[in-house]
Design an enzyme around this catalytic site. Structure first.
Site, PDB file in Angstrom:
ATOM      1  N   CYS A   1      -0.176 -17.782 -23.694  1.00  0.00           N
ATOM      2  CA  CYS A   1      -0.806 -16.541 -23.259  1.00  0.00           C
ATOM      3  C   CYS A   1      -1.076 -15.683 -24.486  1.00  0.00           C
ATOM      4  CB  CYS A   1       0.111 -15.815 -22.288  1.00  0.00           C
ATOM      5  SG  CYS A   1      -0.607 -14.317 -21.659  1.00  0.00           S
TER       6      CYS A   1
ATOM      7  N   THR B   1       3.095  -3.662   1.668  1.00  0.00           N
ATOM      8  CA  THR B   1       2.024  -4.029   2.593  1.00  0.00           C
ATOM      9  C   THR B   1       1.251  -2.777   2.977  1.00  0.00           C
ATOM     10  OG1 THR B   1       1.449  -5.059   4.680  1.00  0.00           O
ATOM     11  CG2 THR B   1       3.503  -3.841   4.642  1.00  0.00           C
ATOM     12  N   TYR B   2      -0.021  -2.982   3.234  1.00  0.00           N
ATOM     13  CA  TYR B   2      -0.834  -1.863   3.724  1.00  0.00           C
ATOM     14  C   TYR B   2      -1.271  -2.156   5.156  1.00  0.00           C
ATOM     15  CZ  TYR B   2      -0.969  -1.262  -1.291  1.00  0.00           C
ATOM     16  OH  TYR B   2      -0.598  -1.140  -2.604  1.00  0.00           O
ATOM     17  N   ASN B   3      -0.679  -3.227   5.723  1.00  0.00           N
ATOM     18  CA  ASN B   3      -1.031  -3.654   7.074  1.00  0.00           C
ATOM     19  C   ASN B   3      -2.510  -3.920   7.232  1.00  0.00           C
ATOM     20  OD1 ASN B   3       1.606  -3.628   8.147  1.00  0.00           O
ATOM     21  ND2 ASN B   3       1.510  -1.396   8.240  1.00  0.00           N
ATOM     22  N   THR B   4      -3.113  -4.435   6.194  1.00  0.00           N
ATOM     23  CA  THR B   4      -4.529  -4.789   6.308  1.00  0.00           C
ATOM     24  C   THR B   4      -4.699  -6.239   5.880  1.00  0.00           C
ATOM     25  OG1 THR B   4      -4.937  -4.093   4.038  1.00  0.00           O
ATOM     26  CG2 THR B   4      -5.365  -2.483   5.766  1.00  0.00           C
TER      27      THR B   4
ATOM     28  N   THR C   1       1.642  -8.391   8.122  1.00  0.00           N
ATOM     29  CA  THR C   1       1.441  -9.500   7.190  1.00  0.00           C
ATOM     30  C   THR C   1       2.762 -10.099   6.713  1.00  0.00           C
ATOM     31  OG1 THR C   1       1.369  -7.956   5.360  1.00  0.00           O
ATOM     32  CG2 THR C   1      -0.729  -8.596   6.316  1.00  0.00           C
TER      33      THR C   1
ATOM     34  N   GLU D   1      -6.260  -7.224  -2.720  1.00  0.00           N
ATOM     35  CA  GLU D   1      -5.363  -8.126  -2.000  1.00  0.00           C
ATOM     36  C   GLU D   1      -5.030  -9.349  -2.844  1.00  0.00           C
ATOM     37  OE1 GLU D   1      -6.287  -7.309   2.655  1.00  0.00           O
ATOM     38  OE2 GLU D   1      -7.901  -8.064   1.417  1.00  0.00           O
TER      39      GLU D   1
END
EC number: 1.11.1.-
Lengths: 769, 492
Positions: B130, B386-389, B398, B463
């Site tokens: 890297c 999580t953003y619940n999307t 999720t 995401e």
């Protein structure tokens, strides 16, 4: 007694009649009968062709009412009950697969035959009725995972559960909708809890934060009544039967021992079992009314029964002695009472020193009282004699860097002389002579120094006579000196030597505090002798007839230990006895040679300063040995590279740390910081770089200001405004203690020069000092 | 690194044309600076990430107060706002914890001297070739007074650090092979020996940088402007990238191609999301009904383990590391070998017997106080974030998907959760996603933009970055678990 298991155990549980114990683990599930001398395997419950994960037990519990009933919690989330009364080989009774994650704990109701409770990683607790195929009720902890569930022994409907986020909840078994009470017990997961078998409201909890806490649940808010600090995270906690304040703990990591604590003595465990070689995973008192048998299972695949009377008691090994000496020479020591009692008869002897004697009141209620109690004695210095003001003054006034070497030496010599420490002043002068170009030094000075060295002969003899009168004393006093307090310890010396010791003491006192001790006749002479001004020195020269006379004297005593330090009026120092060892290493001839060589070297052969390095180093060691580490460090800093390489790193570090410690005890923070800064030793200079963060709280909401030191994230206000310029103060903030207004240091200083009122207009008359 | 060079070549090739034409849209020619003869470095014009279009990434200056505070902290701590921070700020909550941990590891009280810490970072990042992280830490290393000679290769570093090379190698590629003998070898090497506290610090640093290397490749982080490959001295107008491109919103040519390719399959990928959600719903519902037998559960783990072996990117060509990076590590041939292929004699690691929360945390916190807490927080935030999307859907739970990803990574390292049905992984993670995960975690240097684009096509970039966070934290935890277990075994 112990027995070897085939695999690591995760949990153990004892049958009601205390005759059998069940051991469960990832690949073990067996019942052992506890016999007189050994464990006998009675039953292997792990049957079947292919062992399934249902048998990989995280926890096991034996019903306390029905000796045929067992329950296990499996790592795959299944709760299994076992009926030993079944005729077939497979004793498995029922299987509850309602939990989605690992079940950490199962618990039977203490009095009800069919009620089983489980707590799982998925955050739910379930209550099962063994007569039915599924759970009766589900309790949601609204949190990640349940680590332990325990029915209250006294309250029929109550149970406690502990969580990974540090909370403890109390539930009523009849009300699954919400918990009765919740509080945060630990920082980090709470691994275990246990209700007190007798005391109704007491709950002990243990957590990853290495604490065991005892809570009183009877009050409106759960109150922490005891707290025990252990050395590793607490995996299990169990109250000891019949002993109200005792509990046993074992840890989850690192520490393999089992401890029994008296919660009132939270620092030293009452008993300790050290048999296991790997972490202990399960502990159980064998019988609910017998406090002497403890069973334990461990990851090292052994099952042990410990007898309480065999336990090692750390208290016995504890050393109830301690010694500490104060800034001004006071000494306190604590010792076993028995020791002190026999010797206290000599107490009145103390005479000139005040002796305070403390004794802890015995509390009959406390079980440990007799085991490790000690008496504390304090010896105080006579007021005045222990003054350390010379130390503080010297530390503050010495110049250590930033000027040429010659100036530094002169300055420091002057400081020392003003404080009446002529020996030190002389040393500085000599350093200057050695290391600075000879041209700067006027002739008379050198003569003086030679003369001075010899003039010391007479007093030297005196102190020797004294010493000879008390043979065998030398070694004692030397020892004492290293402890830092001569007087209190000489008490211990043979009383026949008392007279001499006292005399000796009077002198040795001076050793710690050279300023205090000066032989009258030498004093006057020396003071002037060391003035560097040639004009002043010249008129006095005639007086130095005496020195010439003293020279031979010096040679006479040359083979006696004292006076190893060239040009130091060693004789003044009562430390002759103390530095005997030193002196032996230094050839006396050498020292007298150096005396002469100074006068010649600089003029005739121009010896390089390196020539003296060894002597200077010895001189530094001498000062350090004497207790004047200040001098050693100051010279070290001032001379810098010139001597540094000749003294080993460790010694230097040792001097630095002692000096810095002393400075800090006198609150001389600035000086100590300067010393740290000027030191070249890495270990020392990094002292300044550690823990440099300053945490501040907001003045409005009292919360810590984490991101920046001047704006509060929560109330969005600037914490400290300058009353003069109305800007945020980001550096030094000074404020009046009367009206608490303040601002930039510079601004406030300027303001108060012109006005005595507060710049904020509050009308307060501020003072700035 | 290979990618970056390839991209550079593409640009130089296109120069021949665009040099003559200048910028087609704005017609700008050489700027005044060119006439003055001053060489001004400028970015190659990708934004912080080569995978994520620049317009998707938050612009400095348009952030909200929370993010601004984060930027300020990051800048104050490091003296720069690196591209990793700029990409991670998609998830400010995580970024905060990440920066705090990294700052503590590199700059606060700890058993190792500062230059050692950076050097260990270089060692760890170099294992994955890297160059981005290596370059950053070479600068930092010199800045804190490290000896430039060490940078010529590990053999020039003190023996103590050389001893760490072996652990670094095993930890990076096959952590399950770490034994207490490795630990003993480091702790008992006479004058070159490590103390336990130092070792734990080093292990935390190594794992941190291994996983950070994964993130760097997984998100295609572009080199910093002051590092090699991060800048060009050509005036802007002669490249095919120009100011007006940004305003028009269309980027380089290959970007366009990807977009058009994406458009073709847009209907497919739309169904992709729907199908995934449907599966999750099904799993949620029928979990209680059909219960797999114990044998099957056990075999599912084995299957998943074995399958992960075949999941690999097709282009398996040998990568020759850039010379300047390769000198920081030895034994370049040592790489990830599938756990299952050699798993015959390596027993499965059971989380129920040694987990981070109970055991790892206690050990780290005992030997290197406060760090256990910081890492613990970081794991928690990454795992629970999580953003619940999901793509265009809102209010989706999720947790099942996140757990599948987490456990899949641990599965690749041979770590098994007794209470997890590994059949779920097969249902939820499709092949292209598995390829991406495996490449990022095991051989991050082989990640390509195609891989990044080909999984979860309808999902947002934020995401995908979220997935990367899960990947790196799961990887770090897996490595830590193996290393700490070995240390524990050594201590008992």
């Amino acid at each position: 007694m112990h027995c070897h298991l085939d695999a690591p155990a995760n949990a153990i549980s004892v049958c009601r009649d205390a005759a059998q114990v069940v051991v469960a683990g990832r690949s073990i599930f067996k019942i052992y009968a506890i016999e007189e001398e050994q464990f006998v395997e009675k039953l292997n419950l792990r049957v079947g062709r292919k062992p399934s994960l249902n048998l990989s037990c995280a926890d096991v519990v034996w019903h306390q009412m029905d000796e045929n009933l067992l329950a296990t919690a499996a790592t795959n989330g299944v709760v299994v009950t076992w009926n030993l009364g079944r005729p077939s080989r497979n004793k498995q009774d029922q299987l509850f697969t309602e939990h989605k994650r690992t079940v950490n704990k199962v618990c039977f109701h203490p009095t009800e035959a069919h009620v089983l409770l489980s707590g799982s990683q998925d955050g739910f607790m379930k209550c099962f009725d063994l007569r039915r195929k599924d759970s009766v009720s589900t309790f949601s902890g609204q949190s990640e995972s349940v680590r332990d569930v325990q029915f209250s022994i006294r309250d029929y409907f109550t149970f406690a559960s502990t969580f990974e986020n540090g909370n403890v909840q109390l539930w009523d078994i009849r009300r699954p909708d919400r918990c009765e009470r919740m509080f945060t017990a630990h920082n980090g997961p709470v691994f275990c809890c246990d209700w007190h078998p007798e005391d109704r409201g007491w709950l002990a909890t243990g957590g990853r934060d290495k604490m065991v806490k005892v809570w009183d649940m009877t009050t409106h808010r759960a109150k922490e009544v005891h707290c025990v600090q252990t050395i590793a995270s607490v995996a299990r906690v169990k109250w000891r039967p019949e002993c109200r304040h005792h509990l046993a703990t074992c840890s989850m990591m690192v520490d393999h021992n089992i401890y029994v604590w008296d919660v009132r003595r939270p620092f030293v465990p009452a008993a300790m079992f050290e048999e296991h070689r790997d972490v202990t995973t399960g502990i159980a008192w064998r019988h609910p009314h017998d406090p002497s048998f403890l069973l334990s299972g461990s990851k090292d695949s052994t099952l042990c029964q410990h007898l309480f009377r065999d336990a090692s008691q750390p208290v016995e090994r504890a050393n109830p002695e301690g010694l500490c000496y104060g800034l001004f020479g006071d000494l306190a020591f604590a010792a076993k009472e028995s020791l002190v009692a026999t010797e206290s008869g000599r107490k009145p002897y103390a005479g000139d020193r005040r002796h305070i004697f403390f004794k802890r009141k015995l509390d009959p209620a406390e079980p440990f009282a007799g085991l490790a109690s000690s008496a504390l004695s304090v010896f105080e210095m006579e007021p005045g004699s222990g003054s350390m003001s010379w130390f503080v003054d010297t530390a503050e006034r010495y110049a250590l860097a930033g000027r040429p070497l010659a100036e530094l030496c002169d300055h420091n010599a002057k400081v020392a002389r003003e404080l009446g420490r002529n020996q030190v002043a002389q040393t500085w002068t000599m350093l200057r002579i050695i290391y600075c170009s000879p041209g700067l030094v006027p002739t008379p000075n050198l003569n003086h120094s030679v003369g001075k060295g010899s003039s010391c002969g007479l007093p030297l003899m005196n102190s020797f006579n004294l010493k000879d009168m008390a043979p065998g004393l030398g070694s004692e006093t030397r020892l004492d000196r290293s402890k830092g307090d001569t007087r209190s310890d000489t008490v211990l010396l043979d009383s026949s030597a008392t007279l001499i010791t006292n005399e000796d003491n009077e002198e040795t006192e001076g050793s710690d505090v050279p300023a205090d001790y000066l032989l009258g006749d030498v004093e006057g002479e020396e003071d002037e002798l060391y003035l560097l001004d040639p004009e002043h020195a010249h008129p006095e020269e005639p007086e130095y007839v005496l020195p010439q006379e003293a020279f031979p004297l010096r040679h006479e005593i040359v083979d006696t230990p004292p006076g190893p330090e060239h040009l130091q009026d060693k004789a003044d120092s009562p430390h002759v006895s103390g530095s005997e060892a030193d002196a032996a290493s230094l050839a006396p001839v050498d020292s007298s040679f150096s005396l002469i060589s100074v006068s010649h070297a600089l003029y005739d052969s121009r010896l390089p300063p390196d020539f003296f390095t060894a002597l200077v180093c010895d001189m530094l060691r001498f000062y350090a040995e004497q207790g004047d580490v200040q001098m050693a460090v100051s010279v070290l800093i001032v001379l810098g590279e010139r001597v540094r390489k000749d003294i080993d790193e460790q010694t230097q570090e040792h001097w630095y740390t002692s000096y810095i410690d002393l400075l800090q005890r006198f609150c001389l923070w600035n000086v100590s910081n300067e010393v740290v800064k000027l030191s070249t030793s890495r270990a020392i200079s990094c002292l300044n770089q550690a823990s440099t963060t300053l945490h501040v709280n907001c003045s409005h909401c009292k919360r810590p200001m984490s991101s920046r030191g001047w704006v509060c994230d929560r109330c969005h206000r600037c914490a400290s405004m300058c009353a003069v310029c109305h800007h945020v103060v980001k550096g030094l903030f000074v404020w009046c203690q009367g009206c608490s207004h303040g601002g930039h240091l510079q601004h406030i200083m300027k303001w108060l020069e012109g006005s005595s009122h507060c710049p904020a207009g509050c009308g307060h008359l501020c003072e700035y000092s | 690194m290979r990618l970056a060079t390839a991209a550079n070549e593409a640009y130089t090739a296109s120069l021949a044309v665009s040099e003559l034409l200048g910028c087609k849209q704005c017609g700008g020619g050489g700027g005044p600076n060119e006439e003055l003869g001053i060489r001004i470095p400028r970015t190659l014009g990708h934004g912080p990430s080569r995978f994520i279009p620049e317009k998707e990434i938050l612009q400095v200056g348009s952030e909200d107060t929370q993010m601004h505070a984060l930027f300020a902290d990051s800048f104050a701590a490091l003296g720069r706002l690196d591209n990793i921070t700029l990409v991670m700020v998609f998830h400010p909550q995580y970024l905060e914890s990440f920066l705090k941990t990294q700052h503590y590891l590199l700059q606060m009280d700890g058993p190792l001297p500062l230059h050692f810490r950076h050097y260990i970072g270089i060692m760890a990042a170099a294992r994955h070739q890297c160059s981005y992280l290596v370059n950053l830490h070479v600068n930092d290393f010199l800045h804190v007074g490290g000896d430039p000679k060490w940078l010529n290769g590990l053999e020039n570093a003190p023996q103590k650090l050389q001893n760490l090379g072996e652990l670094n190698k095993v930890l990076a590629h096959r952590p399950w092979l770490i034994t207490k003998e490795h630990i003993e070898g480091l702790l008992k090497a006479e004058e070159h020996s490590w103390s336990l506290a130092e070792l734990v610090h080093a292990v935390v640093l190594l794992t941190h940088y291994h996983s950070l290397a994964s993130f760097t490749f997984g998100c295609g982080i572009s080199p910093e402007i002051h590092c090699d490959g991060g800048h060009t001295f050509r005036p802007p107008s002669v490249s095919n990238y120009c100011i007006c491109d940004i305003t028009n919103g269309n980027h380089s040519v290959d970007e366009m191609q990807v977009n058009s390719a994406g458009n073709v399959s847009v209907s497919d990928s739309f169904f992709e999301v729907e199908a995934l959600m449907e599966k999750m719903r099904q799993l949620q519902e029928c979990r209680d009904e059909e219960e797999a037998s114990q044998e099957e559960m056990a075999s599912r783990f084995e299957i998943e383990k074995r399958e992960s072996m075949f999941v690999f990117s097709s282009d398996d060509e040998e990568v020759t590391p850039a010379r300047d990076v390769s000198r920081h590590f030895e034994d370049t041939s040592y790489g990830y070998k599938d756990f299952s292929r050699h798993g015959m004699h390596v027993p499965t690691f059971r989380v129920q017997d040694y987990c981070w929360e109970d055991h790892g945390y206690s050990l780290v916190n005992r030997l290197y106080p406060d760090v256990g807490q910081l890492i613990d927080e970081k794991f928690h935030i990454a795992y629970n974030l999580t953003y619940n999307t999901m793509a265009m859907h809102k209010d989706v739970d999720t947790s099942m998907l996140r757990r599948a990803i987490w456990n899949y990574i641990h599965c690749m390292f041979g770590i098994r959760y007794d209470d997890y049905d590994y059949g779920e992984i097969n249902q939820l993670l499709d092949r292209s996603f598995k390829v991406y995960i495996k490449t990022v975690v095991c051989t991050p240097e082989k990640v390509t933009k195609r891989m990044y684009d080909s999984f979860w096509r309808q999902f947002k970039h934020s995401e995908k970055v979220h997935v990367n966070l899960l990947l790196i934290e799961a990887r770090m935890q897996a490595e830590l678990l193996y290393a700490l277990r070995a240390i524990t075994r050594y201590m008992t």
